[in-house]
Design an enzyme around this catalytic site. Structure first.
Site, short mmCIF file in Angstrom:
data_model
loop_
_atom_site.label_atom_id
_atom_site.label_comp_id
_atom_site.label_asym_id
_atom_site.label_seq_id
_atom_site.Cartn_x
_atom_site.Cartn_y
_atom_site.Cartn_z
N ASP A 123 0.87 -1.03 0.14
CA ASP A 123 -0.01 -0.12 -0.01
C ASP A 123 0.78 1.23 0.05
OD1 ASP A 123 0.63 -0.31 2.58
OD2 ASP A 123 -1.35 -0.33 3.42
C1 LAN Z 1 3.20 -1.60 10.28
C2 LAN Z 1 3.21 -0.05 9.97
C3 LAN Z 1 2.81 0.19 8.40
C4 LAN Z 1 1.81 -0.57 8.13
C5 LAN Z 1 0.58 -0.12 7.02
C6 LAN Z 1 1.46 0.23 5.92
C7 LAN Z 1 -0.11 1.21 7.46
C8 LAN Z 1 -0.29 -1.22 6.54
O1 LAN Z 1 -1.30 -0.80 5.59
C9 LAN Z 1 0.59 -2.60 6.17
C10 LAN Z 1 1.25 -3.00 7.52
C11 LAN Z 1 2.31 -2.25 7.91
C12 LAN Z 1 3.52 -2.27 6.98
C13 LAN Z 1 2.95 -2.59 9.25
C14 LAN Z 1 2.95 -3.97 9.69
C15 LAN Z 1 3.34 -4.23 11.36
C16 LAN Z 1 4.33 -3.33 11.80
C17 LAN Z 1 5.27 -3.52 11.03
C18 LAN Z 1 3.68 -1.83 11.63
C19 LAN Z 1 2.37 -1.63 12.47
C20 LAN Z 1 4.89 -1.08 12.49
C21 LAN Z 1 5.20 -1.91 13.43
C22 LAN Z 1 4.68 -3.43 13.16
C23 LAN Z 1 5.77 -4.50 13.82
C24 LAN Z 1 5.23 -5.80 13.36
C25 LAN Z 1 5.82 -4.15 15.08
C26 LAN Z 1 7.00 -5.50 15.69
C27 LAN Z 1 6.25 -6.43 16.21
C28 LAN Z 1 6.31 -7.73 15.89
C29 LAN Z 1 5.07 -8.58 16.08
C30 LAN Z 1 7.06 -8.13 14.89
#
Ligand code: LAN
Length: 728
Positions: free
Chosen positions: A446
């Site tokens: 996205d």
């Molecule tokens: C994010 C941040 C961005 C988010 C969007 C782009 C908004 C979404 O549309 C797709 C998924 C994504 C990329 C996403 C996935 C999970 C993340 C990376 C996070 C919420 C930021 C932190 C999180 C990450 C998994 C945190 C660490 C924890 C674990 C369970 C490994």
């Protein structure tokens, strides 16, 4: 920086890197007084307002400007833009991140500055719940995971066990069964610190990396975040890495368990997990597998173990290099640092490169110094801010703001393929956009879609010629096509690679849906919107495939709509967010010439509108609790929230463009006046509840959303000439 007397100031570079640097004007012993001067009060609101950054950036002489709520709002928000063109902002929320970094710095004896330790302590103490514990995130009820991690981190930072706050925390831990009850990731951290015995962890089976790649359980099939976290965890497990057992560690061992450390039955402790923490209990398949692997762990095959260790280190190194040592996220940044320290030592170049990146994960706000969920949300926030500004009647007044944002977005596209990406199970990257900065570089479906949409509009508006960008935008189109799943949807970073039953092996206990990358409403809607636009501007390029992708994407979206007309949102709270994406995707398609299922589309939009209107509150707005995401059903807040209201309005305004009705317009007018009422005199909006989420159960703050989305909704309304009742 305007405030010359601030002890810390945010420095940014042209890539969007964000680092809080000490200016040295306040001594470490006074630093806590300084931050407390910002008046954070968890009881009033657990969400800080990004007050340190914002007050510094605006300076003391800031004067609001503008006739309408929209203009005033944009004038305020434009002042927060960094020189690079992006909008910096607080991306905190989860409470299991900062302790991890404190542990890594402790184990590797790489301390932060004293003032930073003080600010970290402030943060943790500020987020203690009334009952003495800490949640998984800032708004969550107390959990063993949150509480033990903060307790230990505070102790390592020099807090005594006898202060009222620490006594209360210690009691919470003991009353809830002691630290053997901590979920598996906590068991991992405690083991590395020497506060738990590795025998009390279920096997992380390092040899899984040697399994044949076609097996569904091969980790190459996992969601990339899960893969990249379990990789360094398995490395540590394979060596049973343990930091120094100092007198302090020995003291803490006495404080967090209900029985003497030496007497703990570690085999029994493996599967213990406090009720307060349990979101995804171990399934039978996992229990069975754990039994077998724990048995194997008693005498692993030496040659396999060695080969696995070599591969894991090579993979860790590849991820470090591919991301310029930023790493995909906050958890593997911390654990990779520990691995690299273990493998090469504290003075090695790889370790020093890690150490340098730690600062980019830290953020200072009025609640203290926190670790963020990523190295920032630069591209994501800037993309939405840009789209919001463009879709408003006031955009011509802020041309230089838009231009600077566009140049950041332009610069952040991934221009070169990542080295060795196939060897280390990565999808192609070139042509994509990441969530944060280009040196991070992991592209996301996205983010790529938003980046592509914006560059296409820039071509339409004549900022670039069609030819000038053709090659780069065709690469984005290729990437988006290659990201589409067979169910018609798009996942987050990669294709869905494994079967759904892999989720039965989810060992985290606290997160849901982490094992594979699933198709998501948001990612799918954004991707198909970008492809629709691409096809309009470059109709000669892969047109048949693009149209097919759009059609199957639409079918996926229709299939995701719930019986009540809503869509569940996976990455923000919650149904208002998901429904906005659902509607935006369908409406983009309705405008094309190829609409095949007109009636179905119309029905879907009417049902979505009906759903949203049914949730509108008497104050004119919408408000969703984070429990919506956790429980997967709509749960209202008592007072409406500006950000939820904005998502609902963006959806309704979009529907109103295609299927206008008097009922819709009445609902929109009430929503708009609620939004305007939430604006502060300086043009900012009130900071409300937490609005981001991942894996259903952990919330994350998108601080800039409180400006971006209300302004976007007001902007969209301004173009539809809905009367703005907010003249100031
Ligand atoms: C994010 C941040 C961005 C988010 C969007 C782009 C908004 C979404 O549309 C797709 C998924 C994504 C990329 C996403 C996935 C999970 C993340 C990376 C996070 C919420 C930021 C932190 C999180 C990450 C998994 C945190 C660490 C924890 C674990 C369970 C490994």
């Amino acid at each position: 920086m305007e405030d010359k007397n601030a002890p810390y100031a945010l420095c940014t570079d042209s890539f969007g890197a964000q680092v809080w640097q000490a200016t040295g004007v306040v001594s470490p012993s006074k630093i806590a007084d300084w931050i407390q001067g910002f008046g954070f009060n968890k009881q009033a609101n657990a969400n800080s307002t990004d007050g340190v950054f914002r007050s510094q950036k605006l300076g003391k002489n800031f004067q609001p400007q503008g006739e309408t709520a929209l203009e005033k709002g944009w004038h305020y928000f434009s002042q927060l833009q960094a020189e690079s063109g992006h909008w910096p902002g607080d991306y905190g929320g989860p409470l299991f991140l900062l302790p991890g970094l404190v542990f890594a710095s402790h184990i590797t004896q790489s301390a932060f500055a004293d003032a930073e330790h003080e600010l970290m302590k402030c943060y943790m103490l500020n987020h203690q719940n009334e009952d003495g514990g800490w949640g998984l995130h800032i708004q969550g009820g107390s959990t063993m995971f949150g509480t033990v991690l903060q307790y230990v981190a505070l102790r390592l930072l020099g807090e005594s066990a006898n202060t009222p706050a620490m006594t209360k925390a210690g009691n919470w831990i003991l009353q809830n069964g002691g630290a053997t009850q901590i979920p598996s990731w906590g068991k991992f951290y405690l083991s590395v610190l020497g506060l738990y015995d590795w025998k009390g962890c279920n096997s992380l089976f390092p040899e899984m990396w040697l399994l044949p790649k076609w097996l569904p359980v091969h980790p190459a099939k996992y969601w990339c975040h899960t893969r990249m976290v379990y990789l360094p965890m398995a490395y540590c497990f394979s060596y049973k890495v343990v930091g120094e057992i100092s007198p302090l560690i020995q003291e803490i061992r006495k404080e967090i368990y209900t029985e003497p450390f030496e007497k703990i039955d570690w085999a029994e402790a493996r599967n213990q997990c406090a009720e307060t923490d349990l979101y995804y209990p171990q399934r039978s398949l996992l229990k069975l597998l754990n039994k077998a692997l724990n048995q194997y762990e008693k005498s692993p095959v030496k040659l396999w173990r060695k080969k696995a260790q070599e591969f894991m280190l090579e993979y860790i190194h590849a991820e470090d290099e591919q991301t310029n040592y930023i790493n995909i996220g906050p958890v593997n940044q911390v654990i990779n640092s520990i691995c690299v320290w273990h493998a090469y030592g504290v003075n090695s170049i790889p370790f020093r490169k890690h150490r340098e990146r730690w600062a980019e994960y830290l953020w200072l706000a009025e609640d203290g110094l926190k670790m963020q969920g990523y190295n920032g949300s630069q591209l994501w926030d800037t993309a939405f801010a840009y789209l919001a500004l463009k879709e408003s009647s006031t955009s011509s007044k802020f041309e230089s703001v838009a231009k600077s944002a566009l140049s950041f977005i332009d610069r952040t596209q991934v221009r070169e393929e990542v080295n060795d990406h196939k060897q280390f199970f990565r999808h192609d990257s070139v042509g994509g956009w990441p969530f944060s900065t280009s040196p991070h570089g992991w592209p996301i479906t996205d983010c790529t879609a938003e980046g592509l949409k914006i560059m296409l509009s820039a071509v339409e508006e004549g900022n670039y010629s069609k030819n000038e960008l053709a090659e780069r935008l065709k690469l984005s189109c290729n990437l988006l096509l290659s990201f589409q799943n067979t169910d018609g949807g798009w996942a987050s970073y990669e294709l869905t690679r494994g079967p759904k039953w892999l989720e039965w092996l989810n060992p985290s206990e606290v997160f849901g849906n982490i094992m594979i990358d699933y198709s998501y409403t948001e990612c799918s809607s954004a991707s198909l919107q970008a492809l629709i636009k691409f096809n309009r501007i470059y109709p000669e390029y892969r047109s048949v495939e693009v149209k097919q992708a759009i059609q199957s994407g639409i079918n996926y979206l229709l299939g995701q709509q719930k019986a009540d007309g809503s869509w569940y949102g996976s990455w923000a709270v919650c149904f208002t967010y998901g429904t906005w994406f659902g509607c935006e995707g369908l409406c983009a398609y309705v405008q094309t010439e190829d609409v095949q299922n007109k009636e179905a589309m119309k029905n879907a939009l009417i049902r979505a509108a009906r759903f949203l209107i049914s949730k509108q509150q008497s104050d004119g707005g919408w408000g969703e609790s984070f429990e919506s995401s956790v429980q997967k059903k709509y749960i209202s807040t008592t007072r409406s929230q500006a950000v939820n209201t904005a998502w609902a309005l963006l959806a309704l305004l979009k529907i109103n463009e295609h299927l206008p009705t008097a009922e819709l317009q009445r609902s929109i007018a009430a929503g708009i006046s609620f939004l305007a009422s939430q604006q502060l005199p300086n043009g900012d909006f009130v900071q409300e509840h937490i609005n981001g989420v991942f894996n259903h159960n952990c919330m994350i703050s998108y601080t800039n959303y409180r400006n971006i989305f209300p302004l976007w909704a007001l902007g969209r309304a301004s173009l539809q000439q809905t009367s703005l009742s907010s003249k100031s």
